[in-house]
Design a protein around this motif. Sequence first.
Motif, PDB file in Angstrom:
ATOM      1  N   LEU A 224       0.836  -1.200   0.000  1.00 23.18           N
ATOM      2  CA  LEU A 224       0.000   0.000   0.000  1.00 23.18           C
ATOM      3  C   LEU A 224       0.870   1.249   0.000  1.00 23.18           C
ATOM      4  O   LEU A 224       0.939   1.970   0.992  1.00 23.18           O
ATOM      5  CB  LEU A 224      -0.907   0.003   1.233  1.00 23.18           C
ATOM      6  CG  LEU A 224      -2.315  -0.550   1.068  1.00 23.18           C
ATOM      7  CD1 LEU A 224      -3.017  -0.581   2.417  1.00 23.18           C
ATOM      8  CD2 LEU A 224      -3.114   0.283   0.081  1.00 23.18           C
ATOM      9  N   GLU A 225       1.535   1.501  -1.101  1.00 23.23           N
ATOM     10  CA  GLU A 225       2.394   2.672  -1.204  1.00 23.23           C
ATOM     11  C   GLU A 225       1.790   3.662  -2.192  1.00 23.23           C
ATOM     12  O   GLU A 225       0.891   3.337  -2.967  1.00 23.23           O
ATOM     13  CB  GLU A 225       3.809   2.271  -1.627  1.00 23.23           C
ATOM     14  CG  GLU A 225       4.500   1.294  -0.680  1.00 23.23           C
ATOM     15  CD  GLU A 225       4.816   1.908   0.685  1.00 23.23           C
ATOM     16  OE1 GLU A 225       4.750   3.147   0.793  1.00 23.23           O
ATOM     17  OE2 GLU A 225       5.103   1.148   1.622  1.00 23.23           O
ATOM     18  N   MET A 226       2.326   4.873  -2.193  1.00 20.93           N
ATOM     19  CA  MET A 226       1.757   5.959  -2.989  1.00 20.93           C
ATOM     20  C   MET A 226       1.895   5.777  -4.511  1.00 20.93           C
ATOM     21  O   MET A 226       0.975   6.144  -5.259  1.00 20.93           O
ATOM     22  CB  MET A 226       2.424   7.277  -2.567  1.00 20.93           C
ATOM     23  CG  MET A 226       1.687   8.515  -3.016  1.00 20.93           C
ATOM     24  SD  MET A 226       0.104   8.666  -2.145  1.00 20.93           S
ATOM     25  CE  MET A 226      -0.719   9.849  -3.191  1.00 20.93           C
ATOM     26  N   PRO A 227       3.001   5.222  -5.017  1.00 20.46           N
ATOM     27  CA  PRO A 227       3.193   5.200  -6.473  1.00 20.46           C
ATOM     28  C   PRO A 227       2.069   4.567  -7.270  1.00 20.46           C
ATOM     29  O   PRO A 227       1.681   5.090  -8.316  1.00 20.46           O
ATOM     30  CB  PRO A 227       4.510   4.427  -6.636  1.00 20.46           C
ATOM     31  CG  PRO A 227       5.263   4.726  -5.386  1.00 20.46           C
ATOM     32  CD  PRO A 227       4.215   4.764  -4.306  1.00 20.46           C
ATOM     33  N   PHE A 228       1.489   3.460  -6.800  1.00 18.91           N
ATOM     34  CA  PHE A 228       0.484   2.816  -7.647  1.00 18.91           C
ATOM     35  C   PHE A 228      -0.798   3.646  -7.722  1.00 18.91           C
ATOM     36  O   PHE A 228      -1.514   3.603  -8.718  1.00 18.91           O
ATOM     37  CB  PHE A 228       0.253   1.363  -7.212  1.00 18.91           C
ATOM     38  CG  PHE A 228      -0.814   1.103  -6.195  1.00 18.91           C
ATOM     39  CD1 PHE A 228      -1.826   0.178  -6.457  1.00 18.91           C
ATOM     40  CD2 PHE A 228      -0.807   1.720  -4.943  1.00 18.91           C
ATOM     41  CE1 PHE A 228      -2.801  -0.114  -5.518  1.00 18.91           C
ATOM     42  CE2 PHE A 228      -1.772   1.428  -3.997  1.00 18.91           C
ATOM     43  CZ  PHE A 228      -2.788   0.521  -4.294  1.00 18.91           C
ATOM     44  N   VAL A 229      -1.063   4.444  -6.694  1.00 19.78           N
ATOM     45  CA  VAL A 229      -2.205   5.355  -6.741  1.00 19.78           C
ATOM     46  C   VAL A 229      -1.947   6.464  -7.770  1.00 19.78           C
ATOM     47  O   VAL A 229      -2.806   6.793  -8.592  1.00 19.78           O
ATOM     48  CB  VAL A 229      -2.472   5.964  -5.352  1.00 19.78           C
ATOM     49  CG1 VAL A 229      -3.541   7.046  -5.432  1.00 19.78           C
ATOM     50  CG2 VAL A 229      -2.889   4.883  -4.367  1.00 19.78           C
ATOM     51  N   LEU A 230      -0.754   7.022  -7.720  1.00 17.12           N
ATOM     52  CA  LEU A 230      -0.403   8.091  -8.663  1.00 17.12           C
ATOM     53  C   LEU A 230      -0.384   7.595 -10.102  1.00 17.12           C
ATOM     54  O   LEU A 230      -0.825   8.303 -11.020  1.00 17.12           O
ATOM     55  CB  LEU A 230       0.951   8.691  -8.287  1.00 17.12           C
ATOM     56  CG  LEU A 230       1.016   9.406  -6.933  1.00 17.12           C
ATOM     57  CD1 LEU A 230       2.431   9.904  -6.671  1.00 17.12           C
ATOM     58  CD2 LEU A 230       0.021  10.566  -6.874  1.00 17.12           C
ATOM     59  N   HIS A 231       0.124   6.389 -10.317  1.00 19.97           N
ATOM     60  CA  HIS A 231       0.161   5.836 -11.676  1.00 19.97           C
ATOM     61  C   HIS A 231      -1.250   5.689 -12.234  1.00 19.97           C
ATOM     62  O   HIS A 231      -1.515   6.033 -13.402  1.00 19.97           O
ATOM     63  CB  HIS A 231       0.860   4.476 -11.673  1.00 19.97           C
ATOM     64  CG  HIS A 231       2.320   4.558 -11.378  1.00 19.97           C
ATOM     65  ND1 HIS A 231       3.065   3.475 -10.979  1.00 19.97           N
ATOM     66  CD2 HIS A 231       3.186   5.601 -11.428  1.00 19.97           C
ATOM     67  CE1 HIS A 231       4.318   3.844 -10.774  1.00 19.97           C
ATOM     68  NE2 HIS A 231       4.408   5.131 -11.037  1.00 19.97           N
ATOM     69  N   ALA A 232      -2.168   5.183 -11.408  1.00 25.30           N
ATOM     70  CA  ALA A 232      -3.549   5.032 -11.866  1.00 25.30           C
ATOM     71  C   ALA A 232      -4.171   6.388 -12.177  1.00 25.30           C
ATOM     72  O   ALA A 232      -4.868   6.557 -13.195  1.00 25.30           O
ATOM     73  CB  ALA A 232      -4.370   4.303 -10.802  1.00 25.30           C
ATOM     74  N   MET A 233      -3.909   7.377 -11.320  1.00 22.78           N
ATOM     75  CA  MET A 233      -4.491   8.701 -11.520  1.00 22.78           C
ATOM     76  C   MET A 233      -3.905   9.383 -12.755  1.00 22.78           C
ATOM     77  O   MET A 233      -4.635   9.998 -13.545  1.00 22.78           O
ATOM     78  CB  MET A 233      -4.213   9.553 -10.273  1.00 22.78           C
ATOM     79  CG  MET A 233      -5.034  10.830 -10.182  1.00 22.78           C
ATOM     80  SD  MET A 233      -6.788  10.497  -9.900  1.00 22.78           S
ATOM     81  CE  MET A 233      -7.473  11.061 -11.444  1.00 22.78           C
ATOM     82  N   GLU A 234      -2.594   9.246 -12.934  1.00 19.17           N
ATOM     83  CA  GLU A 234      -1.957   9.872 -14.092  1.00 19.17           C
ATOM     84  C   GLU A 234      -2.444   9.258 -15.401  1.00 19.17           C
ATOM     85  O   GLU A 234      -2.652   9.967 -16.395  1.00 19.17           O
ATOM     86  CB  GLU A 234      -0.439   9.751 -13.963  1.00 19.17           C
ATOM     87  CG  GLU A 234       0.144  10.667 -12.887  1.00 19.17           C
ATOM     88  CD  GLU A 234       1.576  10.321 -12.525  1.00 19.17           C
ATOM     89  OE1 GLU A 234       2.058   9.248 -12.989  1.00 19.17           O
ATOM     90  OE2 GLU A 234       2.208  11.091 -11.780  1.00 19.17           O
ATOM     91  N   ARG A 235      -2.642   7.943 -15.410  1.00 21.03           N
ATOM     92  CA  ARG A 235      -3.141   7.288 -16.617  1.00 21.03           C
ATOM     93  C   ARG A 235      -4.570   7.732 -16.917  1.00 21.03           C
ATOM     94  O   ARG A 235      -4.933   7.952 -18.069  1.00 21.03           O
ATOM     95  CB  ARG A 235      -3.088   5.766 -16.473  1.00 21.03           C
ATOM     96  CG  ARG A 235      -1.742   5.181 -16.828  1.00 21.03           C
ATOM     97  CD  ARG A 235      -1.853   3.805 -17.466  1.00 21.03           C
ATOM     98  NE  ARG A 235      -2.870   2.988 -16.834  1.00 21.03           N
ATOM     99  CZ  ARG A 235      -2.704   2.309 -15.715  1.00 21.03           C
ATOM    100  NH1 ARG A 235      -1.537   2.373 -15.085  1.00 21.03           N
ATOM    101  NH2 ARG A 235      -3.672   1.577 -15.216  1.00 21.03           N
ATOM    102  N   ALA A 236      -5.378   7.883 -15.876  1.00 19.87           N
ATOM    103  CA  ALA A 236      -6.744   8.346 -16.080  1.00 19.87           C
ATOM    104  C   ALA A 236      -6.756   9.760 -16.651  1.00 19.87           C
ATOM    105  O   ALA A 236      -7.505  10.057 -17.592  1.00 19.87           O
ATOM    106  CB  ALA A 236      -7.518   8.295 -14.758  1.00 19.87           C
TER     107      ALA A 236
END
Length: 266
Positions: free
Chosen positions: A153-165
């Motif tokens: 549960l780290e920040m990068p995978f959240v940011l990657h999903a948001m940036e792709r969206a």
Amino acid sequence: MDWYDPDLTITEQANLLSINRTSLYYKPVQPSLEDVHMKHRIDEVYTKYPFYGSRRITVHLNKRGVEINRKAVQRHMREMGIAGISPGPNLSKHRLAHHTYPYLLRGLAITRPNQVWAIDITYIRMKQNWMYLVAVIDWYSRYVISWELDQVLEMPFVLHAMERALGQATPEIMNSDQGSHFTSPTYTDLLKERDISISMDGKGRALDNIIIERLWRNVKYEDIYLKEYSTPRAVRKGVRDYFIFYNEERPHQSLEDHSPAEIYLP
């Protein structure tokens, strides 16, 4: 890797990478099968009753012959990243230093795609372990715009999903819970740069993000619980295939039996 020098010591390599030397020797300890099984049971209860806290989940399990005390349930829930009376699993303790935002959807007529998006994280079980899934969904059409899986549960995978969206479109409003990922300036600044209004669920209101809660139930009951994936690779393929089906083929009663793609895509 032209910079690599085999003569560098471990300490020198760690210093060059700005990481702690001890982390290079760390080998993650696999969870016990008992812990995995208990987390899976808690996940099933929480998916069905996202408004249940640790006390109610403990009572629910005990009544069904599962002997566990509340302290153990609380520990499992922390490790799973879930909290009762909160629509997402996203970490019950958000940092007090991080700013939260008002809930903007109450009484709002949502009438078109890209008017409101929602983001959330959920626990995804495997036979002997688990992963975390984050998804961005368009509220009006139920279309899953992007998603990511990770084992931590780290920040990068959240940011990657948001940036792709955001690479596909820009919503007027972005809704989430008040978890630590979504109150982090790293995340909120990404939205502010696009002039996106930030909305956060009210504390103690389990239905403020109901659209993505329904998505999690669909994912788990229609795929995860049926397949019992064994490896992260299998989970990724399964979730990818399910979201293709969900977006492009699965009829939704609330959409007059259209698929999300038929409503979202021009």
